[in-house]
Design an enzyme around this catalytic site. Sequence first.
Site, PDB file in Angstrom:
ATOM      1  N   GLY A   1      -4.842  -6.208  16.653  1.00  0.00           N
ATOM      2  CA  GLY A   1      -5.374  -5.131  16.246  1.00  0.00           C
ATOM      3  C   GLY A   1      -6.335  -4.317  17.072  1.00  0.00           C
ATOM      4  O   GLY A   1      -6.887  -3.567  16.621  1.00  0.00           O
ATOM      5  N   THR A   2      -6.277  -5.093  18.130  1.00  0.00           N
ATOM      6  CA  THR A   2      -7.340  -4.464  19.100  1.00  0.00           C
ATOM      7  C   THR A   2      -6.998  -3.654  20.110  1.00  0.00           C
ATOM      8  O   THR A   2      -8.091  -3.041  20.752  1.00  0.00           O
ATOM      9  CB  THR A   2      -8.042  -6.070  19.699  1.00  0.00           C
ATOM     10  OG1 THR A   2      -7.091  -6.560  20.334  1.00  0.00           O
ATOM     11  CG2 THR A   2      -8.600  -7.131  18.623  1.00  0.00           C
TER      12      THR A   2
ATOM     13  N   GLN B   1     -13.478  -1.033  19.387  1.00  0.00           N
ATOM     14  CA  GLN B   1     -13.808  -2.508  19.698  1.00  0.00           C
ATOM     15  C   GLN B   1     -15.466  -2.749  19.527  1.00  0.00           C
ATOM     16  O   GLN B   1     -15.871  -3.621  18.725  1.00  0.00           O
ATOM     17  CB  GLN B   1     -13.474  -3.105  20.968  1.00  0.00           C
ATOM     18  CG  GLN B   1     -11.925  -3.551  21.032  1.00  0.00           C
ATOM     19  CD  GLN B   1     -11.745  -4.607  20.050  1.00  0.00           C
ATOM     20  OE1 GLN B   1     -11.576  -4.468  18.944  1.00  0.00           O
ATOM     21  NE2 GLN B   1     -11.659  -5.595  20.808  1.00  0.00           N
TER      22      GLN B   1
ATOM     23  N   ASN C   1      -8.900   1.778  27.978  1.00  0.00           N
ATOM     24  CA  ASN C   1      -8.671   2.989  26.878  1.00  0.00           C
ATOM     25  C   ASN C   1      -9.699   3.132  26.275  1.00  0.00           C
ATOM     26  O   ASN C   1     -10.227   2.382  25.537  1.00  0.00           O
ATOM     27  CB  ASN C   1      -7.463   2.589  26.042  1.00  0.00           C
ATOM     28  CG  ASN C   1      -7.115   3.434  25.076  1.00  0.00           C
ATOM     29  OD1 ASN C   1      -7.429   3.407  23.953  1.00  0.00           O
ATOM     30  ND2 ASN C   1      -6.628   4.531  25.416  1.00  0.00           N
TER      31      ASN C   1
ATOM     32  N   GLY D   1     -14.075  -7.112  23.335  1.00  0.00           N
ATOM     33  CA  GLY D   1     -13.889  -7.522  22.174  1.00  0.00           C
ATOM     34  C   GLY D   1     -14.999  -8.201  21.273  1.00  0.00           C
ATOM     35  O   GLY D   1     -15.327  -8.012  20.219  1.00  0.00           O
ATOM     36  N   GLU D   2     -16.014  -8.676  22.009  1.00  0.00           N
ATOM     37  CA  GLU D   2     -17.069  -9.453  21.097  1.00  0.00           C
ATOM     38  C   GLU D   2     -18.479  -9.041  21.421  1.00  0.00           C
ATOM     39  O   GLU D   2     -19.419  -9.210  20.858  1.00  0.00           O
ATOM     40  CB  GLU D   2     -16.969 -10.855  21.590  1.00  0.00           C
ATOM     41  CG  GLU D   2     -15.868 -11.388  20.858  1.00  0.00           C
ATOM     42  CD  GLU D   2     -15.405 -12.959  21.369  1.00  0.00           C
ATOM     43  OE1 GLU D   2     -15.792 -13.982  20.843  1.00  0.00           O
ATOM     44  OE2 GLU D   2     -14.876 -12.960  22.559  1.00  0.00           O
TER      45      GLU D   2
ATOM     46  N   GLY E   1     -13.543  -6.517  29.469  1.00  0.00           N
ATOM     47  CA  GLY E   1     -13.033  -6.760  28.097  1.00  0.00           C
ATOM     48  C   GLY E   1     -14.359  -6.397  27.185  1.00  0.00           C
ATOM     49  O   GLY E   1     -15.424  -6.665  27.487  1.00  0.00           O
TER      50      GLY E   1
ATOM     51  N   PHE F   1     -10.591 -12.581  14.262  1.00  0.00           N
ATOM     52  CA  PHE F   1     -11.892 -12.869  14.800  1.00  0.00           C
ATOM     53  C   PHE F   1     -12.450 -14.442  14.912  1.00  0.00           C
ATOM     54  O   PHE F   1     -13.199 -15.011  14.678  1.00  0.00           O
ATOM     55  CB  PHE F   1     -12.972 -12.384  13.495  1.00  0.00           C
ATOM     56  CG  PHE F   1     -12.579 -11.214  13.038  1.00  0.00           C
ATOM     57  CD1 PHE F   1     -12.258  -9.857  13.881  1.00  0.00           C
ATOM     58  CD2 PHE F   1     -12.152 -11.021  11.618  1.00  0.00           C
ATOM     59  CE1 PHE F   1     -11.806  -8.860  13.274  1.00  0.00           C
ATOM     60  CE2 PHE F   1     -11.594  -9.778  11.169  1.00  0.00           C
ATOM     61  CZ  PHE F   1     -11.310  -8.718  12.001  1.00  0.00           C
TER      62      PHE F   1
HETATM   63 MO1  MOS Z   1     -12.761 -15.158  19.352  1.00  0.00          MO
HETATM   64  S1  MOS Z   1     -14.219 -15.786  18.196  1.00  0.00           S
HETATM   65  O1  MOS Z   1     -13.061 -15.543  20.926  1.00  0.00           O
HETATM   66  O2  MOS Z   1     -11.255 -15.775  18.851  1.00  0.00           O
END
Ligand code: MOS
Length: 723
Positions: free
Chosen positions: A469-470, A614, A607, A680-681, A678, A233
């Site tokens: 782990g993403t 995520q 996927n 992820g965030e 993406g 993170f």
């Molecule tokens: Mo992340 S907070 O973009 O490593």
Amino acid sequence: MATASRRIGGPGERVDAGLKVTGQARYAADVVLPNLAHAAYLGSAIASGRVLTIDTTRAEQAGGVLLILTHHNRGPLGDLPNGDGTALAPDPRPPLADARVHYHGQFVAMVVAESPEQAAHAASLIDVTYESAPCVVDIDDAEALRLEENPRRGDCAAALRAAPVALDVLYSSPVQHPCPLEPHATVAHWVGHDLVVYDSTQWVLGVRALLARAFGLADDRVQIVAPFVGGSFGSKVCTAAHTLLAAVAARRLGRPVQSVLRREQVLATIGPRAATRQRIQLAAERDGRLIALRHHTRSHCAVNSGFPDRDPFHEPTSNVTRMLYACPNYEAVHDVVPLHLMKPGWMRAPGEATGLWALEGAMDELAYQLGVDPLELRLRNHSARNAHTGKPYAGEHLRECYERGAERFGWARRDPRPRSMREGDAFVGWGLATATHPGNSDDASVRVRLDCDSRGAYASVATAGVDLGTGLYTALAVVVADALELPLARVHVELGDSRLPPAPVTGGSNLTASLAPAARAACLQLRRRLLGFRRDPDEVAEWGELLARAGLGHIEAIGASESRAVPEQYAYQSFGAQFVEVRVVPELGQVRVTRVVGVFDVGQVVNATATRNQLIGGIVFGLGQALLEQLVHDPARGVPVGADLSGYLIPVHADVPDIDVSWLDAPDPAFNSLGCRGAGEIGITGVAAAIASAVHHATGIRVRDLPITPERLLADMADEREK
Ligand code: MOS
């Protein structure tokens, strides 16, 4: 070549799941080497001042002790590329550099022993005396220093003065910590004059660059291995002190050294998310259209950050406030406040998660001030281009996210009056917020090799990129299986080794958008070469047959993504809409999130299983940001209080309702060959503001300080009753 396949974007197994559930996935701390020695650290008992004396006599006599390092004997290190805000140790000085102490828990000694227990025991026997100086650990207690970079457009001051409607509010957020479940860990091993390091890192090439410089080695003499990482993170972007010290000790001893941080050391010595104070001033027309937005942020930095000569790390809150809404006059000002804490760093949508907390909270307040529905207010200020650069988005579907989210949530049934909905003892509230995160990608390369065995063709995929782990293993397997028309089980992916083709840091939600197109490019090269061996263009032939005709045992290609290939005339941005329902029992002050609907546009999904994971994970981060997470420091001594998982609260299953996430089918083909951005965030962004807005709707109480704890809410409700 099939362009649209059912596999890309479809559900699919996590290809690494079997290794994980059977315990075969090997994380850094799982690496066992012959003659492995173990490190432990002694952290400073003061937050500010210096070490006067450090006596290691008793510790040296303890059982199993092999080596004790302090600032007296740590020895020279090469010129470290510190403080440039990219690769490197978040602490701008290398560990054990001198007697100065800048935060509580800063390493003052390292002990290496035959076992972890012996090392920890010996560390407790080191006698240190300090000269203590006053410490400041509260962002409201120290002087702020102005950063130079201050984005602006139009004339904000004049527009604020002339506005028919104005709002001026202060939002705060505490120090928070990425706090991954896997503690930071390193095993350092010298093989002759070469260094091999197993590390829990987001960036094997970043660690390699730092260690190569530290030891005066060419890059190819240093190998960093990180096949599996148990969450990070943002906290494993930089090369940390324990990694560097493990390599120093291993060289000194001629033995491999394992270095695993204890939980409280993770919380004290790995950079947290900076505390923020954000003043948002809005000016609007009576119909809600924004005329001016001024955003003044203070965020904390470390006293030893080297500011102003070096980037002190500032939580980049204005990145999002400047671009999201159409608004002709904008100004951001950023101050940093040096504190006696570890230098802060990246955490879960740095800038967006914090900036949207303030901006989206203020937008909800403006909606109430104007008597406009909060969703309608967003629509009136929607911008089809990046409001700051003026570049049009190559793919932008925010209105559709709002629309679908509102539909799935039932937003139209909302009575806007606070305290208008009850269920049993609880007030029920509904809130919403915009989510957004930039589409990022970097130069990246992937090698794909095609072989044949008795069961037919199979592919081996390799890159230095790290899966935190993403889902990167799965994403690359899916892309290669699709491009080469292979079963998923016939694609083997190897990741996280600095000897493999170069990849960027896993950060900024960039990795799938960087590596998936590179993997696809490699496959297309292989296809072109092999298909040349068909007898005619319509011939259907197995890869094995074509390899045989080509006289090849196998074939391989390296595919690349180049950031300069991304057309510059567009902006690339993911969006979403977050809808939240809370229940608040007024006597308890506890906020329960009972429903979340998130609808996102992240470009092409590679996927579905990993993306869903995520996005839900991101929303859970947001729940923690809103209601639970804060790292508190004792103001007198600078000690992190409750620096463990019973003191630093993160959401558990019981805190998390069923979360309804979905996404639009909206590839962004200008961005890359797959059209993916993406995921992820973006999931965390907007959630805290949506929860606070729902709490306001439920209770009539506007909380502008995170986290929204029961004690805070009870106190605010008591104040309200007094009025
Ligand atoms: Mo992340 S907070 O973009 O490593």
